[in-house]
Motif scaffolding. Structure first.
Motif, PDB file in Angstrom:
ATOM      1  N   VAL A   2      39.620  51.851  -5.425  1.00 38.62           N
ATOM      2  CA  VAL A   2      39.878  52.549  -4.174  1.00 38.62           C
ATOM      3  C   VAL A   2      40.221  54.007  -4.445  1.00 38.62           C
ATOM      4  N   ALA A  24      41.040  55.253   3.055  1.00 33.22           N
ATOM      5  CA  ALA A  24      40.203  54.961   1.892  1.00 33.22           C
ATOM      6  C   ALA A  24      38.982  55.863   1.892  1.00 33.22           C
ATOM      7  N   ARG A  27      35.482  53.432  -0.579  1.00 31.30           N
ATOM      8  CA  ARG A  27      35.536  51.981  -0.698  1.00 31.30           C
ATOM      9  C   ARG A  27      36.593  51.441   0.241  1.00 31.30           C
ATOM     10  N   THR A  28      36.373  50.246   0.739  1.00 28.71           N
ATOM     11  CA  THR A  28      37.341  49.649   1.645  1.00 28.71           C
ATOM     12  C   THR A  28      38.581  49.177   0.894  1.00 28.71           C
ATOM     13  N   PHE A  29      39.701  49.144   1.615  1.00 28.17           N
ATOM     14  CA  PHE A  29      40.928  48.582   1.067  1.00 28.17           C
ATOM     15  C   PHE A  29      40.941  47.060   1.191  1.00 28.17           C
ATOM     16  N   GLY A  30      39.965  46.508   1.889  1.00 26.72           N
ATOM     17  CA  GLY A  30      39.933  45.068   2.114  1.00 26.72           C
ATOM     18  C   GLY A  30      39.944  44.293   0.812  1.00 26.72           C
ATOM     19  N   TRP A  53      46.795  41.491   1.554  1.00 24.95           N
ATOM     20  CA  TRP A  53      45.541  41.247   2.280  1.00 24.95           C
ATOM     21  C   TRP A  53      45.192  39.785   2.143  1.00 24.95           C
ATOM     22  N   ARG A  72      48.949  48.011   8.016  1.00 30.92           N
ATOM     23  CA  ARG A  72      47.565  48.354   7.698  1.00 30.92           C
ATOM     24  C   ARG A  72      46.678  48.046   8.884  1.00 30.92           C
ATOM     25  N   SER A  74      42.863  47.265   9.344  1.00 33.72           N
ATOM     26  CA  SER A  74      41.641  46.983   8.603  1.00 33.72           C
ATOM     27  C   SER A  74      40.434  47.655   9.231  1.00 33.72           C
ATOM     28  N   LYS A  76      40.298  50.474  10.696  1.00 34.77           N
ATOM     29  CA  LYS A  76      40.306  51.894  10.342  1.00 34.77           C
ATOM     30  C   LYS A  76      40.393  52.104   8.841  1.00 34.77           C
ATOM     31  N   ASN A  77      40.524  51.003   8.093  1.00 35.67           N
ATOM     32  CA  ASN A  77      40.615  51.107   6.631  1.00 35.67           C
ATOM     33  C   ASN A  77      41.737  52.056   6.226  1.00 35.67           C
ATOM     34  N   THR A  78      42.881  51.859   6.852  1.00 32.71           N
ATOM     35  CA  THR A  78      44.014  52.775   6.667  1.00 32.71           C
ATOM     36  C   THR A  78      45.300  51.983   6.499  1.00 32.71           C
TER      37      THR A  78
END
Length: 121
Positions: A2, A24, A27-30, A53, A72, A74, A76-78
């Motif tokens: 990330v 991010a 890449r996603t933080f997922g 997660w 978090r 998801s 917004k990937n923030t």
């Protein structure tokens, strides 16, 4: 890996609040447990808070308990850090990173630029 981009820091009086954001890049933080760390002037970087997660289970350093809230989004990937009742000792550069669940240490050695938080007394 990330690539975090932190924002939201600033100068605030003691007792005030700030909301930090970590977006991010690339890449996603997922799938990652994400966390916040901070480094004060002349001090080592220290863990502040983490969120898992996908369960969003949270864990805080003693210095952050009752005052800070990590969350978090998801979509917004923030990742966020809401900081209330700030104290001068919270003054530091704040960073986010993926976190190792077993010991809350950062997963990667590379860091973003961080965001400066300064709390005046």
């Amino acid at each position: 890996q990330v690539q975090p981009v932190e924002s939201g820091g600033g100068l605030v009086q003691a007792g005030g609040s700030l909301r930090l954001s970590c977006a991010a890049s690339g890449r996603t933080f997922g799938g990652y447990t994400m966390g916040w760390f901070r480094q004060g002037s002349g001090k080592e970087r220290e863990f502040v808070a983490r969120i898992t997660w996908p369960a969003r289970s949270t864990y805080y350093a003693d210095s952050a308990k009752g005052r800070f809230t990590i969350s978090r989004d998801s979509a917004k990937n923030t990742v966020y850090l809401q900081m209330n009742n700030l104290k001068p000792e919270d003054t530091a550069v704040y960073y986010c990173n993926a976190v190792r669940l077993e010991d809350s240490r950062p997963m990667y050695d590379t860091w973003g630029q961080g965001t400066q938080v300064t709390v005046s007394s």
